[in-house]
Write a protein that holds these residues in place. Structure first.
Motif, PDB file in Angstrom:
ATOM      1  N   ASP A  82       3.571  -0.262  15.445  1.00 54.85           N
ATOM      2  CA  ASP A  82       3.336   0.650  14.319  1.00 54.85           C
ATOM      3  C   ASP A  82       2.113   0.270  13.484  1.00 54.85           C
ATOM      4  OD1 ASP A  82       5.762   1.797  15.099  1.00 54.85           O
ATOM      5  OD2 ASP A  82       6.907   0.470  13.763  1.00 54.85           O
ATOM      6  N   ILE A  83       1.829  -0.998  13.426  1.00 59.43           N
ATOM      7  CA  ILE A  83       0.783  -1.520  12.551  1.00 59.43           C
ATOM      8  C   ILE A  83       0.014  -2.575  13.337  1.00 59.43           C
ATOM      9  CG2 ILE A  83       0.296  -2.707  10.357  1.00 59.43           C
ATOM     10  CD1 ILE A  83       3.190  -1.829   9.522  1.00 59.43           C
ATOM     11  N   GLN A  84      -1.274  -2.671  13.105  1.00 63.82           N
ATOM     12  CA  GLN A  84      -2.066  -3.736  13.712  1.00 63.82           C
ATOM     13  C   GLN A  84      -2.626  -4.641  12.615  1.00 63.82           C
ATOM     14  OE1 GLN A  84      -4.997  -1.866  16.335  1.00 63.82           O
ATOM     15  NE2 GLN A  84      -3.638  -2.278  18.089  1.00 63.82           N
ATOM     16  N   LEU A  85      -2.646  -5.940  12.926  1.00 62.01           N
ATOM     17  CA  LEU A  85      -3.167  -6.934  11.978  1.00 62.01           C
ATOM     18  C   LEU A  85      -4.007  -7.940  12.734  1.00 62.01           C
ATOM     19  CD1 LEU A  85      -1.462  -8.619   8.999  1.00 62.01           C
ATOM     20  CD2 LEU A  85      -2.479 -10.063  10.729  1.00 62.01           C
ATOM     21  N   ASP A 138       0.839  -1.192   0.000  1.00 61.98           N
ATOM     22  CA  ASP A 138       0.000   0.000   0.000  1.00 61.98           C
ATOM     23  C   ASP A 138       0.881   1.251   0.000  1.00 61.98           C
ATOM     24  OD1 ASP A 138      -2.290   1.512   0.059  1.00 61.98           O
ATOM     25  OD2 ASP A 138      -2.535   1.377   2.237  1.00 61.98           O
ATOM     26  N   ARG A 139       0.813   1.979  -1.097  1.00 58.26           N
ATOM     27  CA  ARG A 139       1.566   3.236  -1.167  1.00 58.26           C
ATOM     28  C   ARG A 139       0.913   4.289  -0.273  1.00 58.26           C
ATOM     29  NH1 ARG A 139       1.911   6.413  -5.387  1.00 58.26           N
ATOM     30  NH2 ARG A 139       0.020   5.594  -6.359  1.00 58.26           N
ATOM     31  N   LEU A 140       1.743   5.028   0.476  1.00 59.14           N
ATOM     32  CA  LEU A 140       1.212   6.111   1.307  1.00 59.14           C
ATOM     33  C   LEU A 140       0.779   7.267   0.424  1.00 59.14           C
ATOM     34  CD1 LEU A 140       3.783   6.166   4.262  1.00 59.14           C
ATOM     35  CD2 LEU A 140       1.669   4.851   4.036  1.00 59.14           C
ATOM     36  N   SER A 141      -0.332   7.874   0.814  1.00 61.66           N
ATOM     37  CA  SER A 141      -0.848   9.003   0.043  1.00 61.66           C
ATOM     38  C   SER A 141       0.083  10.206   0.149  1.00 61.66           C
ATOM     39  CB  SER A 141      -2.238   9.408   0.557  1.00 61.66           C
ATOM     40  OG  SER A 141      -3.135   8.343   0.425  1.00 61.66           O
ATOM     41  N   ALA A 142       0.085  10.979  -0.887  1.00 64.96           N
ATOM     42  CA  ALA A 142       0.905  12.197  -0.891  1.00 64.96           C
ATOM     43  C   ALA A 142       0.447  13.131   0.223  1.00 64.96           C
ATOM     44  CB  ALA A 142       0.790  12.894  -2.244  1.00 64.96           C
ATOM     45  N   ASN A 143       1.350  13.934   0.690  1.00 64.67           N
ATOM     46  CA  ASN A 143       1.082  14.931   1.746  1.00 64.67           C
ATOM     47  C   ASN A 143       0.758  14.281   3.089  1.00 64.67           C
ATOM     48  OD1 ASN A 143       1.349  17.132  -0.119  1.00 64.67           O
ATOM     49  ND2 ASN A 143      -0.749  16.672  -0.832  1.00 64.67           N
ATOM     50  N   GLN A 144       1.164  12.994   3.258  1.00 68.75           N
ATOM     51  CA  GLN A 144       0.976  12.335   4.544  1.00 68.75           C
ATOM     52  C   GLN A 144       2.258  11.602   4.903  1.00 68.75           C
ATOM     53  OE1 GLN A 144      -2.665  10.005   4.814  1.00 68.75           O
ATOM     54  NE2 GLN A 144      -3.660  11.279   3.241  1.00 68.75           N
ATOM     55  N   ASP A 145       2.537  11.591   6.170  1.00 67.67           N
ATOM     56  CA  ASP A 145       3.699  10.871   6.689  1.00 67.67           C
ATOM     57  C   ASP A 145       3.222   9.694   7.532  1.00 67.67           C
ATOM     58  OD1 ASP A 145       5.702  12.546   5.613  1.00 67.67           O
ATOM     59  OD2 ASP A 145       5.393  13.991   7.250  1.00 67.67           O
ATOM     60  N   PHE A 146       3.955   8.565   7.455  1.00 71.60           N
ATOM     61  CA  PHE A 146       3.638   7.401   8.277  1.00 71.60           C
ATOM     62  C   PHE A 146       3.912   7.737   9.729  1.00 71.60           C
ATOM     63  CE2 PHE A 146       4.791   3.409  10.411  1.00 71.60           C
ATOM     64  CZ  PHE A 146       3.678   2.635  10.107  1.00 71.60           C
ATOM     65  N   LYS A 147       3.029   7.354  10.634  1.00 69.71           N
ATOM     66  CA  LYS A 147       3.214   7.596  12.058  1.00 69.71           C
ATOM     67  C   LYS A 147       3.608   6.299  12.740  1.00 69.71           C
ATOM     68  CE  LYS A 147       1.052   9.082  16.364  1.00 69.71           C
ATOM     69  NZ  LYS A 147      -0.175   9.531  17.063  1.00 69.71           N
ATOM     70  N   GLY A 148       4.808   6.255  13.306  1.00 69.01           N
ATOM     71  CA  GLY A 148       5.249   5.100  14.056  1.00 69.01           C
ATOM     72  C   GLY A 148       4.664   5.096  15.453  1.00 69.01           C
ATOM     73  N   LEU A 185       2.513  -5.070  15.011  1.00 68.40           N
ATOM     74  CA  LEU A 185       3.688  -5.274  14.170  1.00 68.40           C
ATOM     75  C   LEU A 185       4.523  -3.999  14.133  1.00 68.40           C
ATOM     76  CD1 LEU A 185       1.896  -6.975  11.122  1.00 68.40           C
ATOM     77  CD2 LEU A 185       2.650  -8.048  13.260  1.00 68.40           C
ATOM     78  N   THR A 186       5.794  -4.169  13.830  1.00 67.09           N
ATOM     79  CA  THR A 186       6.665  -3.012  13.634  1.00 67.09           C
ATOM     80  C   THR A 186       6.779  -2.721  12.152  1.00 67.09           C
ATOM     81  OG1 THR A 186       8.726  -4.255  13.398  1.00 67.09           O
ATOM     82  CG2 THR A 186       8.002  -3.761  15.654  1.00 67.09           C
ATOM     83  N   SER A 187       7.199  -1.524  11.842  1.00 67.39           N
ATOM     84  CA  SER A 187       7.411  -1.153  10.446  1.00 67.39           C
ATOM     85  C   SER A 187       8.842  -1.405  10.007  1.00 67.39           C
ATOM     86  CB  SER A 187       7.063   0.324  10.242  1.00 67.39           C
ATOM     87  OG  SER A 187       7.877   1.146  11.069  1.00 67.39           O
ATOM     88  N   ALA A 188       9.676  -1.924  10.923  1.00 70.75           N
ATOM     89  CA  ALA A 188      11.063  -2.218  10.586  1.00 70.75           C
ATOM     90  C   ALA A 188      11.152  -3.562   9.879  1.00 70.75           C
ATOM     91  CB  ALA A 188      11.911  -2.238  11.857  1.00 70.75           C
TER      92      ALA A 188
END
Length: 484
Positions: free
Chosen positions: A397-400, A379-389, A410-413
């Motif tokens: 960072d992520i839930q599944l 999933d590409r991040l939308s423009a003008n947005q930053d991923f929040k850790g 989950l971590t984003s590393a």
């Protein structure tokens, strides 16, 4: 008359002693004057007329149905000590009977001459001579009559019966042909992918066994007894009809066009042996079809600034189902196997401003019935947005979640603990992500299936109903922050 010459009209013969001649040929000599004896002629002729004859023959194993003892045909009693030949008169009474020997031979020594008699082969040995005969022929289980051979003349009109007319001579070679029926094999191949449309699959090789012929298959004869209700059978590209007999069967020519979907197609068939006898209990071919693995993805905005009920900026609802009616994948969120009330969130979440945090949830479902062995979501991040850790806690960072199982953090590393990572803007994205644009703002890559790390899912099963099975659906979510 008196006794021994004492009366005046006594007549008897007086034989000379052994080795003493004296009797004369010719007319008798009228006796003497003392005892009035009458001499018998020395030469007398007696004709004895037969009143019964013998009828015999063989019950034989007629493997080829020729009704002639040839090749490997041998005499048999079909393994039954009860197999009996009855001789029956025109009144239906038994005039003689004989047990068939293990080598198939029989003999009826007391049949009346000059009479019409029916020889009947029966597996009932209990009827006595003089009693009413069995009304029909019978054989041990799975044996059938092929016909009768009357000393070289064959007939198949009255199986198990031979009609004869007796004269004064014995009758031989009244033979009965019998054989065992084939046994057809039920076929239950493993599930296979439904080809869809008008494409066909080859039917598993029809098979059976026969006591006389051995294994049956390619080159033999089979009858298609009933047709499938949800598919079309063809042989050599021509539609098969119910009751059709396929001679010199070629397995590569029998094909099936199943109706689309995850279905099970079945039909029945029967083997036919070399004696042209058909299995009386047809077997079933059961072919299960599954649909191809088909992982659907539905993306929604499920929270603004941590509120999963509404957008605090304009009260746009975020906790209801919104149907996609415009995109090229608008049907994906209407698949019947999504869990009820599962796809919550907005497509257009309303107004946001710099610094707002947006939670995206990507729902996934294997809508096919085949397992999905490699499920990677990019999933590409939308423009003008930053991923929040650490959006869900430190290093969370992520839930599944798979089905109703425990939510995984989950971590984003790119680490060994889980199968998720954030590839920074400009970084190399795996080729099987199939992104349609450049990775110019970062891309999340999550391997839902795999052999290492979490989640513990090696394959994603196909769905069989709403929310079933548990691992056939799930979601992952993450948070971005609107850039200044």
């Amino acid at each position: 008359m008196g006794a021994n010459g004492t009366g005046s009209k006594d007549v008897y013969t007086d034989d000379n002693a052994d080795n003493v001649s004296g009797e004369s040929a010719g007319a008798p000599i009228n006796g003497d004057t003392t005892n009035h004896r009458q001499e018998a002629s020395a030469i007398q002729t007696v004709t004895v007329v037969n009143t019964v004859i013998t009828v015999s023959g063989t019950v034989f194993r007629d493997a080829d149905g020729s009704v002639t003892i040839n090749g490997s045909d041998i005499g048999t009693n079909a393994g039954s000590t009860n197999l009996t030949i009855y001789a029956i008169d025109t009144a239906g009474k038994v005039v003689d009977k004989a047990t068939v020997a293990p080598n198939g031979t029989y003999s009826l020594p007391n049949l009346p001459t000059s009479s019409n008699v029916t020889l009947r082969l029966s597996n009932d040995s209990t009827v006595a001579i003089g009693a009413t005969a069995p009304t029909t022929p019978s054989l041990p289980s799975n044996w059938v009559n092929t016909g009768e051979n009357k000393n070289g003349t064959t007939e198949t009109i009255t199986p198990g019966d031979i009609a004869i007319t007796t004269a004064k001579a014995n009758i031989i070679n009244q033979d009965f042909g019998i054989e065992q029926l084939p046994d057809t094999t039920n076929l239950n191949p493993a599930p296979q992918t439904n080809p869809g449309g008008t494409l066909t699959v080859q039917v598993p090789t029809l098979a059976g066994t026969d006591p006389e012929d051995g294994a049956l298959g390619s080159g033999n004869k089979f009858k298609i007894v009933t047709l499938p209700t949800n598919g079309t059978l063809t042989y050599n590209n021509v539609a098969v009809t119910a009751g059709q007999i396929i001679s010199s069967y070629n397995p590569t020519l029998l094909k099936l066009d199943p109706q689309d979907g995850a279905i099970t197609v079945s039909f029945t068939y029967a083997a036919i042996d070399a004696a042209n006898k058909e299995d009386a209990t047809p077997a079933t071919v059961t072919i299960p079809f599954v649909t191809r693995a088909n992982v659907l993805l539905v993306k929604r905005i499920t929270a603004i600034n941590g509120d999963r009920t509404k957008n605090p900026n304009d009260n746009t609802a975020l906790n209801a189902f919104v149907d996609d009616t415009t995109s090229t994948h608008q049907a994906d969120d209407n698949s019947p196997n999504w869990k009820a009330n599962y796809l919550l969130g907005a497509i257009d979440a309303g107004k946001v401003k710099p610094g707002d945090e947006i939670e995206y949830t990507v729902y996934f479902l294997n809508a096919g019935s085949s397992n999905a062995n490699t499920v990677r979501v990019c999933d590409r991040l939308s423009a003008n947005q930053d991923f929040k850790g650490s959006a869900y806690g430190t290093n969370k960072d992520i839930q599944l979640q798979l089905g109703t199982s425990t939510i995984l953090d989950l971590t984003s590393a790119n680490d060994a603990g889980d199968r998720a990572q954030l590839i920074s803007a400009g970084g190399s994205v795996p080729a099987n992500c199939y992104l349609k644009a450049a990775n110019d703002n970062g891309t999340l890559v999550i391997d839902v299936t795999g052999n290492t790390g979490v989640p513990n899912l090696t394959t994603m099963p196909g769905s069989t109903g709403q929310g079933s099975p548990n691992d056939s659906y799930g979601f992952f979510r993450f948070v971005t922050k609107v850039k200044p």
